[in-house]
Design an enzyme around this catalytic site. Structure first.
Site, PDB file in Angstrom:
ATOM      1  N   HIS A  62       0.817  -1.207   0.000  1.00 50.37           N
ATOM      2  CA  HIS A  62       0.000   0.000   0.000  1.00 50.37           C
ATOM      3  C   HIS A  62       0.857   1.266   0.000  1.00 50.37           C
ATOM      4  O   HIS A  62       1.966   1.266   0.507  1.00 50.37           O
ATOM      5  CB  HIS A  62      -0.902   0.035   1.232  1.00 50.37           C
ATOM      6  N   LYS A  72       6.557   6.401   7.118  1.00 53.50           N
ATOM      7  CA  LYS A  72       6.095   5.540   8.210  1.00 53.50           C
ATOM      8  C   LYS A  72       7.277   5.046   9.040  1.00 53.50           C
ATOM      9  O   LYS A  72       8.370   4.844   8.517  1.00 53.50           O
ATOM     10  CB  LYS A  72       5.363   4.310   7.661  1.00 53.50           C
ATOM     11  N   TYR A 132       2.417   1.196  13.521  1.00 54.91           N
ATOM     12  CA  TYR A 132       3.188   2.132  12.727  1.00 54.91           C
ATOM     13  C   TYR A 132       2.693   3.556  12.907  1.00 54.91           C
ATOM     14  O   TYR A 132       1.528   3.805  13.167  1.00 54.91           O
ATOM     15  CB  TYR A 132       3.226   1.744  11.251  1.00 54.91           C
ATOM     16  N   ASP A 170      -6.943  -6.491  -1.524  1.00 50.49           N
ATOM     17  CA  ASP A 170      -5.552  -6.742  -1.912  1.00 50.49           C
ATOM     18  C   ASP A 170      -5.394  -7.824  -2.984  1.00 50.49           C
ATOM     19  O   ASP A 170      -4.282  -8.094  -3.411  1.00 50.49           O
ATOM     20  CB  ASP A 170      -4.708  -7.109  -0.690  1.00 50.49           C
TER      21      ASP A 170
END
Length: 181
Positions: A62, A72, A132, A170
């Site tokens: 992603h 991130k 995250y 996905d």
């Protein structure tokens, strides 16, 4: 804190200082001043996310497009994953290349993923709790993704193909060669 540069510019492996004894351990999972001094990055994280998954789950690959691209800082609280970042920065010498690192509750490693990367992970343990930090908010209108099994990326997720578990979302992402970033 130990910072290791990967072969892809800006993608960093972070090893926090962990202080352990017979009672367990203590570590600072994030300290803005220490992070800035060790990496040279003045991160302004605005959102923390957490997911829980079981063995065989692959989440990703992603990313968010500008103006909401996200950097991130990722880590595992419980369990073990293979964490993967793919360089999607236009003009980068390593465009389309990836780094895969095992993150676990035992090694406490973290990965800093700059803006312009696709990110995903596969769950190698029975279950995982994954956290995250992001430096921009989730903006669904800018999200994109790559096919997890793109043969041009040749990512070894360390999960047998028949054991991979994906979300419906996905299952149908484009390959890198068809991507419009």
């Amino acid at each position: 804190m130990k910072v290791t540069k990967t072969f892809i510019e800006g993608l960093l492996l972070i090893e926090p200082d962990v202080h352990g004894d017979s009672r367990g351990y203590f570590m600072e999972s994030f300290n803005a001043r220490t992070f800035r001094e060790a990496t040279g990055i003045d991160a302004d994280f605005v959102q923390d996310n957490e997911s829980k998954s079981s063995y065989g789950v692959v989440r990703g690959l992603h990313f968010q497009r500008p103006p909401h691209a996200q950097a991130k800082l990722v880590r595992v609280v419980e369990g073990r994953v293979l964490d993967v970042a793919v360089d999607l920065r236009e003009g980068s010498e390593t465009y389309g290349k990836h780094v895969a690192v095992e993150l676990s509750e035992e090694n406490h490693f973290q990965m800093y993923i700059p803006k312009g990367f696709a990110h995903g992970f596969s769950v190698l343990s029975e279950k995982v709790v994954f956290q995250y930090k992001c430096d921009d908010y989730y903006a669904p209108e800018t999200e994109g993704a790559l096919a997890w099994d793109d043969p041009d990326l040749a990512i070894d997720w360390r999960i047998p193909h028949e054991s991979v578990r994906l979300s419906e979302k996905d299952k149908n992402h484009p390959r890198l060669k068809d991507l419009k970033v």
